[in-house]
Design an enzyme around this catalytic site. Structure first.
Site, PDB file in Angstrom:
ATOM      1  N   GLY A 241     -18.190 -12.437  38.043  1.00 44.62           N
ATOM      2  CA  GLY A 241     -18.684 -12.013  36.731  1.00 44.62           C
ATOM      3  C   GLY A 241     -17.699 -11.083  36.060  1.00 44.62           C
ATOM      4  CB  ILE A 468     -21.368 -11.237  40.885  1.00 42.50           C
ATOM      5  CG1 ILE A 468     -20.873  -9.803  41.148  1.00 42.50           C
ATOM      6  CG2 ILE A 468     -22.655 -11.187  40.070  1.00 42.50           C
ATOM      7  CD1 ILE A 468     -20.431  -9.073  39.864  1.00 42.50           C
ATOM      8  N   GLY A 469     -20.485 -12.308  44.309  1.00 40.76           N
ATOM      9  CA  GLY A 469     -19.306 -12.484  45.160  1.00 40.76           C
ATOM     10  C   GLY A 469     -18.934 -11.193  45.861  1.00 40.76           C
ATOM     11  CB  ALA A 512     -23.543  -1.418  46.890  1.00 41.40           C
ATOM     12  CG  LEU A 617     -23.515   0.643  51.810  1.00 42.82           C
ATOM     13  CD1 LEU A 617     -24.176   0.092  50.554  1.00 42.82           C
ATOM     14  CD2 LEU A 617     -24.486   1.508  52.602  1.00 42.82           C
ATOM     15  CE  LYS A 620     -15.170  -9.693  57.956  1.00 37.90           C
ATOM     16  NZ  LYS A 620     -15.541 -10.956  58.659  1.00 37.90           N
ATOM     17  CD  GLN A 625     -16.308  -5.982  45.538  1.00 39.04           C
ATOM     18  OE1 GLN A 625     -16.210  -5.549  44.390  1.00 39.04           O
ATOM     19  NE2 GLN A 625     -16.452  -7.256  45.780  1.00 39.04           N
ATOM     20  N   GLY A 689     -20.261   3.621  44.419  1.00 39.38           N
ATOM     21  CA  GLY A 689     -19.798   2.262  44.097  1.00 39.38           C
ATOM     22  C   GLY A 689     -18.333   2.069  44.426  1.00 39.38           C
ATOM     23  CD  GLU A 692     -16.759  -1.328  37.529  1.00 39.59           C
ATOM     24  OE1 GLU A 692     -17.394  -0.290  37.809  1.00 39.59           O
ATOM     25  OE2 GLU A 692     -16.898  -1.922  36.454  1.00 39.59           O
TER      26      GLU A 692
END
Lengths: 736, 320
Positions: A241, A468-469, A512, A617, A620, A625, A689, A692
């Site tokens: 996304g 979203i992957g 998350a 969390l 992997k 990310q 998070g 990003e």
């Protein structure tokens, strides 16, 4: 119990539980489906009697539709209808809008904006008819402005000012005053936007590729003028996304309208070109950065100003200076973003809005200041981390930037870098190293999730949250399995169905920690019931591998405590902690590049990123990310650029052949260091998070490495060979 | 996509003179058809007509038009005697595309000019007489040599650049019989008719590519591009250079992505032969090559880039 998160949860619950799955680098449960091609994506659902719709883009830049010559097209083979209505979308909704964006496609706001939908029996017929559709326009493009520099820009928000920046710059022992540009970017998700709409009376079911179902239901219902209770969205798998699917967009509304008219299911899949041309872009930016410091390298002056653009009427402006608000010291400050209204496709959220482009410029400026001051760039950054947010006085919740810089430097071998450029040549290639900080705001969003511990000891997690992957399926299951003491293979996660409790949705890196916290709270409620059944306090309850016990209480199968399925819902909302404490995420990038002495081509040789973002969390998916973010940073540094035609504002490079995201050959082995930390201010699961963070500053490290390699200091991204060529040293001259 | 007739040719004779658009690998044509930049009424599939062998012809080689790019690049004789060709092929596209793409089809690929590909901008190549939107538009990857007022597009491929350097020939069969076209003459400059990319006549089919006897020396294909793979060249240089002692004994050169065809200039090759390789000589070669070069704005950098890429290639090939 209040749902708002007002006091930090310092119990470290997930460190006291015994299952041992939280944080582990577990595979995604849905991974085998995806790699085997059996995970069903929006366009792939087989619905009986489904018609195919293709959107038609405007061939003018701005104006009105005068007449659509439907008849000619209706006579073409297989054509079922041509739709163009007041309810169809001119623009995609911005993230978290929760209401219809600009509607009515009789007006044209930007080139290739969808103005009609052609529906036919087959996709090929619809494509052919869409191409053949003749439309008469009242072309008002003559009055339009296509270039941000040609328009009087307005402030996007009140500037942040403190002290006297001009004077501090004059008085500074060392200073830099630099102008940067970054081009527009596309999200370029692998899966194009797609929707299948099917009505049953007043009830609409829509299979879509969407990031935030709670908002998307509201946006779609508002667009169609129906009650949200009649809208059912399904988005269990999303092929990327990156912001482009935050809001409802053209294809979903058009499919719903046509399906209603035709009384049969309609599928609308946007072409790659249409996604590029009509969904969302990241704004280009012009930035001016002024930094001044004393002889000790401590910042006294900090100015970051930006010019961005959007369509007239769009409030969103790329928040370029977002991290500049809290990252570095400097008592004399000016942070300001101005916005130009221009005729190009909508600007909106593309992965890490703000920091993605703001940080890459800031981190180049810091490199230049370090050189001017004669201080190692790592050290300069470490010297400029304020104790509280400048101007606000807000404390930081957790900030592992120093550790990230140190751990990254050690792993990367930063001490081998020459402070002087052009010091290392291997054959045709100049080799150099660069560093940059990473910083990104963290957000807790409202979320709800339902967890069931079944009578036979299975855990079921349900929310309309999306994956979203990113790994939502994996991490939400890990939180629940950890809290309820069940093996991960007895845990099922159901996502992407708007009839499930309202999760936070995937955006802004908040999914998350927010939805994970809702799962956590639901599990706490289940634990309370189990503890009562066992006869102990909830926090004393121990659960592992399906057994329950407590200090002095014999282990029993947890199923013995259950007479029926136990279902609880967890809810969380951001509260006072969001305001009282700055809860950002941090990291550091180290990059080694090779710059071809003849051609100016830059290739990444290696890259290390070290990041602290609260509790990990799943090591992997978190690592993935971070790598994905760094790859985006490499693209932003070297290749990615939306090219708009200055004469009519249309996007010229609108596919993956011409919009150059990095390919495998561009990406060497990437090293990621995860710095475990707990941030109880950020969320009850003490996580923040990470979706990003990996971009935010990465391109700066690449740019700094280019300078260190070949001595060419560029300020215009992406740093393609054409920009390097003019200033490259003589390739035949011996290395310095 | 416009509806079309599809037929499969059983032999070459069926294809020769056919009014249908020929399709082999389809790696470019299908994209263009989906975009409706190409809208053929009929396709004739020639993948079953043979023409898929590589055979020796004296010291040279005959490569059937339907040999896949992958097979050609991997062929032991090509790797041994004309490695330039292997390197150029492997610098292009992706393994999947190279497996499908054929030798003849690759020669016929069309420009990737954004205004040609968008299917709607004025474009004399796509719709003669409508103009050229690339002039004054986004033209970073357009021609610096041989362009015309009608068209500034480039030929985008790699393989044909190597074949041009190697002085390959193209064998065709048409209604008027068989002919042999020098690779360097196969693609044409746009002039006032950019709709024609090459000199093929209606109904004429490419049957083979011929490589003349190898000249030895060092073979280099230098493709300068924005990313490391899956990008068209900003500029490419194909070179086969043979040394005799400390002097250049033979030089074959061609340049990609700077003109409407793979660009060759015999004057430059002659200038190099018999000389000692020095940066000054490389500069003189570039001066001659680029004396008529003209940028369009965004692509002005290519003039410098060709100069530097040529210097890099000549330095590597000559050991200077």
């Amino acid at each position: 119990m209040s749902d708002t998160y007002d006091t930090p949860d310092t119990r470290d619950m997930l460190d006291r539980t015994r299952q041992g799955v939280i944080g582990k680098p577990l595979d995604r449960p849905e991974g085998p489906l995806k790699v085997a091609g059996t995970a069903t994506y929006a366009a792939e659902y087989v619905r009986e009697n489904c018609a195919e719709g293709v959107l038609v883009g405007a061939t003018i830049s701005t104006g009105r539709v005068k007449k659509i010559h439907r008849d000619l097209v209706m006579a073409m083979p297989g054509v079922l209808g041509v739709y163009s209505s007041e309810r169809m979308l001119r623009r995609a909704a911005q993230g978290t809008a929760g209401e219809a964006p600009e509607q009515d496609v009789s007006k044209v706001d930007f080139p290739m904006q969808p103005v009609a939908l052609v529906v036919a029996e087959t996709f090929e017929q619809a494509t052919n008819a869409a191409k053949a559709l003749q439309i008469d326009y009242d072309d008002q493009s003559g009055d339009a402005q296509f270039m941000p520099q040609d328009v009087d820009a307005e402030p996007a928000a009140d500037p942040i000012t403190a002290g006297d920046l001009d004077r501090a710059m004059r008085d500074a022992a060392h200073s830099v005053d630099l102008a940067f540009t970054t081009p527009g970017h596309a999200s370029a998700a692998m899966e194009p936007h797609a929707a299948i709409a099917e009505w049953d009376g007043r009830d609409l079911t829509l299979w879509g590729s969407l990031q935030m179902l709670t908002y998307n239901v509201a946006e779609l219902a508002d667009s169609l003028g129906i009650d949200p209770k009649h809208v059912h969205l399904l988005s269990p798998y999303v092929g990327g996304g990156f912001g482009s699917k935050l809001g409802i967009s053209h294809e979903a509304v058009a499919a719903a309208i046509a399906a209603k008219e035709l009384d049969r299911p309609v599928r609308v899949v946007m072409s790659r070109q249409q996604v590029f041309q009509s969904i969302m872009r990241r704004s280009e930016t012009e930035q001016r950065i002024r930094l001044g410091c004393g002889t000790d390298g401590r910042l006294t002056a900090f100015g970051h100003e930006a010019l961005v653009s959007n369509l007239p009427g769009e409030e969103f402006s790329e928040p370029v200076t977002q991290a500049s608000e809290f990252l570095y010291a400097g008592e004399n400050r000016l942070l300001a973003v101005r916005k130009s209204d221009i005729t190009r496709l909508t600007a909106g959220s593309v992965r890490a809005p703000g920091e993605a482009v703001g940080m890459q410029a800031l981190e180049v400026a810091m490199d230049e200041l370090a050189e001017a001051a004669g201080i190692d760039p790592v050290e300069l950054r470490k010297r400029n981390l304020p104790d509280e947010v400048p101007g606000e006085g807000t404390p930081y919740s957790s900030r592992r930037l120093v550790e990230a810089l140190d751990a990254g430097a050690a792993a990367f071998g930063w001490n081998k870098r020459s402070a002087k450029p052009c010091a290392r040549r291997e054959g045709e290639w100049w080799i150099g190293m660069g560093v940059a900080s990473a910083a990104r705001v963290n957000i807790l969003a409202k979320a709800e999730a339902r967890v069931t511990l079944t009578a036979d000891g299975h855990v079921i997690v349900e929310t309309d949250h999306t994956d979203i992957g990113t790994g939502s399926y994996a991490i939400l299951g890990q939180v629940a399995a950890e809290m309820l003491g069940q093996p991960i293979d007895r845990t099922t996660v159901r996502l992407g169905d708007s009839r499930l409790p309202s999760g936070a949705g995937s955006g802004g890196s908040w999914g998350a920690s927010s939805t994970g916290s809702a799962v956590f709270l639901a599990c706490e409620a289940i634990r309370a019931t189990l503890a009562q059944a066992l006869g102990c306090a909830s926090d004393d309850l121990l659960l592992q591998d399906g057994k329950a016990w407590a200090e002095g209480v014999e282990p029993r199968p947890v199923t013995d405590l259950l007479s029926e399925d136990l279902t609880r819902t967890g809810k969380i909302e951001p509260g006072k902690l969001m305001e009282k404490v700055n809860q950002s995420t941090y990291g550091a990038f180290f990059c080694e590049v090779a710059v071809n002495a003849f051609t100016g081509e830059t290739r990444i040789r290696r890259m290390t990123g070290a990041f602290g973002f609260g509790r990990v969390l799943n090591a992997k998916t978190a690592r993935s990310q971070c790598i994905g973010g760094m790859v985006w940073g490499i693209g932003s540094a070297l290749t990615e650029e939306l090219a708009f035609d200055s004469r009519d504002g249309h996007l010229v490079n609108h596919d993956l052949g011409e919009y150059h995201v990095p390919v495998h050959a561009d990406i060497p082995d990437m090293e990621v260091i995860l710095l475990e930390e707990r941030d109880p201010h950020a969320s009850p699961i003490q996580a923040k998070g990470v979706g990003e963070l990996g971009i935010c500053g990465a391109a700066g490290a690449v740019a700094n490495a280019i300078y260190n390699a070949c001595g060419v200091r560029l300020h215009d991204f992406p740093m393609t060979p054409d920009k390097l060529l003019a200033d490259l040293p003589d390739p035949f001259a011996p290395a310095a | 996509m416009k509806a079309f007739e599809y037929d499969r040719a059983g032999d070459l004779a069926q294809a020769v003179g056919s009014p249908a658009m020929l399709i082999a690998g389809g790696t470019n044509l299908l994209d263009l058809m989906k975009l409706e930049v190409a809208t053929p009424d009929a396709l004739l599939d020639i993948t079953r007509v043979g023409l898929n062998e590589i055979t020796s012809e004296g010291a040279g080689l005959r490569i059937g038009a339907l040999v896949s790019n992958s097979d050609c690049a991997a062929h032991p004789r090509i790797r041994a005697d004309w490695p330039l060709l292997s390197r150029a092929i492997l610098a292009g596209a992706s393994p999947q595309l190279r497996n499908k793409a054929t030798m003849g089809g690759n020669l016929c690929q069309r420009t990737r000019c954004g205004y040609f590909m968008d299917g709607r901008s004025p474009c004399n190549k796509r719709e003669p007489g409508t103009g050229c939107a690339a002039q004054g538009g986004v033209n970073r990857n357009h021609a610096i040599l041989g362009a015309s007022d009608a068209c500034i597009a480039t030929y985008p491929g790699d393989m044909a650049v190597a074949l041009s350097a190697l002085r390959a020939t193209v064998e065709t069969e048409g209604p008027d019989g068989i002919r042999e076209i020098a690779m360097r003459d196969f693609h044409r400059l746009p002039g006032d008719d950019p709709s024609r990319d090459n000199v093929l006549k209606p109904g004429e089919v490419i049957t083979a590519i011929r490589l003349p006897a190898p000249i030895g020396g060092r073979h280099l294909y230098r493709k300068v591009r924005d990313r490391a793979s899956y990008a068209f060249a900003l500029v490419s240089v194909a070179a086969s250079i043979r040394m005799d002692g400390d002097r250049i004994d033979a030089a074959q050169l061609a340049f990609g992505s700077i003109a409407h065809k793979p660009w060759t200039d015999e004057r430059v090759e002659k200038l190099l032969v018999g000389e000692r390789p020095t940066p000054a000589l490389f500069g003189k070669a570039a001066d001659l090559l680029l004396e008529d070069a003209r940028g369009q704005g965004h692509n002005d950098f290519k003039i410098t880039l060709v100069r530097r890429a040529l210097a890099a290639v000549l330095a590597e090939a000559t050991g200077e």
